[in-house]
Design a protein around this motif. Structure first.
Motif, PDB file in Angstrom:
ATOM      1  N   VAL A  24       0.763  -1.149   0.092  1.00  0.00           N
ATOM      2  CA  VAL A  24      -0.225   0.037   0.199  1.00  0.00           C
ATOM      3  C   VAL A  24       0.908   1.235  -0.059  1.00  0.00           C
ATOM      4  O   VAL A  24       0.695   2.113  -0.746  1.00  0.00           O
ATOM      5  N   TYR A  25       1.947   1.329   0.940  1.00  0.00           N
ATOM      6  CA  TYR A  25       2.868   2.488   0.841  1.00  0.00           C
ATOM      7  C   TYR A  25       3.583   2.725  -0.515  1.00  0.00           C
ATOM      8  O   TYR A  25       3.561   3.713  -0.970  1.00  0.00           O
ATOM      9  N   GLN A  26       4.260   1.520  -0.628  1.00  0.00           N
ATOM     10  CA  GLN A  26       5.038   1.401  -2.271  1.00  0.00           C
ATOM     11  C   GLN A  26       4.014   2.243  -3.153  1.00  0.00           C
ATOM     12  O   GLN A  26       4.375   2.965  -4.186  1.00  0.00           O
ATOM     13  N   LYS A  27       2.766   1.879  -3.411  1.00  0.00           N
ATOM     14  CA  LYS A  27       1.769   2.338  -4.350  1.00  0.00           C
ATOM     15  C   LYS A  27       1.648   4.094  -4.325  1.00  0.00           C
ATOM     16  O   LYS A  27       1.449   4.763  -5.265  1.00  0.00           O
ATOM     17  N   ASP A  31       5.688   4.006  -9.035  1.00  0.00           N
ATOM     18  CA  ASP A  31       4.822   3.261 -10.051  1.00  0.00           C
ATOM     19  C   ASP A  31       5.102   2.027 -10.160  1.00  0.00           C
ATOM     20  O   ASP A  31       4.403   1.114 -10.774  1.00  0.00           O
ATOM     21  N   LYS A  32       5.854   1.175  -9.503  1.00  0.00           N
ATOM     22  CA  LYS A  32       6.182  -0.355  -9.230  1.00  0.00           C
ATOM     23  C   LYS A  32       5.935  -0.751  -7.685  1.00  0.00           C
ATOM     24  O   LYS A  32       6.365   0.150  -6.873  1.00  0.00           O
ATOM     25  N   HIS A  33       5.365  -1.868  -7.668  1.00  0.00           N
ATOM     26  CA  HIS A  33       5.236  -2.234  -6.011  1.00  0.00           C
ATOM     27  C   HIS A  33       5.283  -3.833  -6.242  1.00  0.00           C
ATOM     28  O   HIS A  33       5.215  -4.616  -7.232  1.00  0.00           O
ATOM     29  N   TRP A  34       5.487  -4.460  -4.959  1.00  0.00           N
ATOM     30  CA  TRP A  34       5.617  -5.956  -4.764  1.00  0.00           C
ATOM     31  C   TRP A  34       4.111  -6.525  -5.394  1.00  0.00           C
ATOM     32  O   TRP A  34       2.962  -5.612  -5.223  1.00  0.00           O
TER      33      TRP A  34
END
Length: 171
Positions: A24-27, A31-34
């Protein structure tokens, strides 16, 4: 009191909660996330004592995983004696504690004990904020690599261009 300990199977629900919060934080930051992780991967890391946690006053503040081989990402450099750090996640309640430096210091000591010469990490090749964070924390930026194969790696590695980082362990 801050301690770095092996994660246990009893920690697995907390580990997945932290991964979900990290995605959620990465998003919000990039623009990329696990894309999530297989439970068997985390269970294997726990059983092989490669999943770690930073505990502060009885609370899991941060988690990370290590491996001793990372051939698909590091190619021929995989032959070097190294610790590869993956998936550092900080509980939102503990953000701002600069756990990367805690992990680096731990990895230097641990690496000496098990006769390793390098600490290595990777991140997405175009994540300028993390590239800067890791270099400011003491890693040397070694350049970019594009994965030709990602079978056996988490899904977010498919076709990824990665930034590679390294710290030499001095004995």
């Amino acid at each position: 009191m801050t301690k770095i300990l092996n994660s246990t199977i009893e920690d697995i629900d907390v580990i997945f909660k932290l991964y979900d919060e990290a995605i959620v934080y990465q998003k919000t930051k990039f623009d990329k996330h696990w894309q999530g992780f297989e439970r068997t991967l985390i269970e294997t890391e726990i059983n092989e004592k490669r999943q770690w946690k930073i505990v502060i006053n009885g609370n899991i503040a941060c988690i990370f995983a290590i491996t001793y081989e990372d051939e698909l990402i590091w190619g021929v450099k995989n032959n070097d004696p190294a610790i590869y750090i993956h998936r550092i996640v900080t509980d939102p309640l503990f953000r701002g504690n600069n756990f990367i430096k805690v992990i680096i210091n731990w990895a230097k000591d641990f690496g000496k004990l098990i006769d390793k010469q390098f600490i290595r990490m990777d991140t997405w090749g175009d994540n300028e904020a993390l590239i800067q964070h890791y270099t400011q924390s003491g890693f040397s930026f070694l350049g970019l690599t594009t994965l030709q194969k990602s079978e056996g790696l988490p899904k977010h590695y498919e076709g990824a261009c990665l930034s590679l980082f390294e710290i030499k362990i001095t004995h």
